[in-house]
Motif scaffolding. Structure first.
Motif, PDB file in Angstrom:
ATOM      1  N   THR B  12       0.861  -1.185   0.000  1.00 27.41           N
ATOM      2  CA  THR B  12       0.000   0.000   0.000  1.00 27.41           C
ATOM      3  C   THR B  12       0.895   1.232   0.000  1.00 27.41           C
ATOM      4  OG1 THR B  12      -0.131   0.037   2.419  1.00 27.41           O
ATOM      5  CG2 THR B  12      -1.833  -1.195   1.250  1.00 27.41           C
ATOM      6  N   CYS B  47      -5.575  -2.523   8.817  1.00 31.80           N
ATOM      7  CA  CYS B  47      -6.116  -2.374   7.466  1.00 31.80           C
ATOM      8  C   CYS B  47      -7.257  -3.378   7.388  1.00 31.80           C
ATOM      9  CB  CYS B  47      -5.062  -2.614   6.378  1.00 31.80           C
ATOM     10  SG  CYS B  47      -4.395  -4.285   6.329  1.00 31.80           S
ATOM     11  N   GLU B 122      -6.369   0.482   3.482  1.00 36.87           N
ATOM     12  CA  GLU B 122      -5.209   0.812   4.331  1.00 36.87           C
ATOM     13  C   GLU B 122      -5.600   1.946   5.268  1.00 36.87           C
ATOM     14  OE1 GLU B 122      -2.404   0.713   6.391  1.00 36.87           O
ATOM     15  OE2 GLU B 122      -1.701  -0.444   4.647  1.00 36.87           O
ATOM     16  N   ARG B 130       1.280  -5.627   3.139  1.00 35.50           N
ATOM     17  CA  ARG B 130       0.184  -6.339   3.787  1.00 35.50           C
ATOM     18  C   ARG B 130       0.065  -7.745   3.222  1.00 35.50           C
ATOM     19  NH1 ARG B 130      -0.688  -3.493   8.297  1.00 35.50           N
ATOM     20  NH2 ARG B 130      -1.510  -1.399   7.950  1.00 35.50           N
TER      21      ARG B 130
END
Lengths: 139, 139, 139
Positions: B12, B47, B122, B130
């Motif tokens: 992200t 997230c 996110e 992630r």
């Protein structure tokens, strides 16, 4: 491929988050499955399920306080109060979180992240006995 | 009936919604399953996952702004700030959305609606790597 | 172990909760599965799924009013209004609830609690035809 199901009982002592990771793992480990999918389903509308931070206790108390603020007890706001002022906020907090969570099982372990725990979120003020339905699929 | 599992990594760049439909489809299509059930599980508590509108960009920016408003950064509101002022709001926004989503696979395609995309949401300000756990069951 | 999938259509008459338990059960019962896992997936981003109280009607009207309050119609708050003032609040209410719910099937019955019903939560003001994808795994 095979499956198993169970109902597990969780006693809640107070409003808030109660970690159930160990209770769930105990059942999963008894099933002898290495790869698969575990599903937890909460059979109530005034408590719910949450995957959350399992390290810092103040993250959990902040989270409890937050839900008390966005879905507050307020006798003037709701018509439904059959079981008291914490009845309707309980339904709202349950609607905002999860009734069901599925977690893959990979290499013999639940694929939870390092800092993730499984929680039952009790939204009523008084202690309750809660039932979670479990389903495990795998081989 | 058979199953497969995987961990996919998503980078992200910023706080907000990142579409992951293509990354997920790439893995699913490699499994050669026509009918089944795909499960995505987010291994983080800051997230989360969301199925949302994939056409209008302003629907996504409105959504990001909304979550910044209902679970705001506010140093006076939270005890937990181990990782900065965006730490606790991240946990709250994750609790309000989803940690896991399952999508049926019908006729060789994910049963997403025409305007639905799979998003990683996110909640931290800084870029992160992630991991999403995937489980696919089917035949 | 076997699986089946289907798309069922639900007509909504108005904004709010519409119980779909009977429609879902009708399909499940036709599959002849005793133990398993049922998954419902909502193929839209302006309606969602909810498991809620199926007894007291005022719990449902309170819940509808609550979501109208925390994600209000407000032309000044959103950029996205392609389909009118109820467009963006619909996406937000969908993000706060669930796009997918899985329920274990135990002893020939869905493991819903006594007071739980399955609801489609229509977030648009006008009637719509909605499609829910179903996946049933079991034996």
């Amino acid at each position: 491929m095979r499956q198993s199901t169970a109902l597990i009982e969780i006693a809640t002592e107070r409003q808030g988050l109660k970690e159930i990771t160990a209770s769930v793992l105990r059942w999963v480990e008894g099933q002898g499955v290495g790869e698969g999918l575990l599903t937890l389903f909460c059979r109530h509308t005034s408590c719910s399920l949450l995957v959350q931070e399992n390290a810092a206790p103040d993250a959990r108390s902040d989270l409890e306080r937050y839900f008390a603020t966005i879905a507050p007890e307020d006798p003037t706001a709701y018509d439904h109060d059959d079981e008291g002022p914490d009845d309707m906020p309980a339904h709202l907090r349950a609607a905002l979180t999860a009734v069901q969570i599925s977690v893959p099982l990979i290499g013999g372990r639940l694929a939870l992240g390092t800092w993730q725990g499984l929680y039952l979120f009790e939204h009523r003020r008084r202690p309750h006995r809660r039932t979670i339905a479990l389903h495990l699929l795998g081989e």
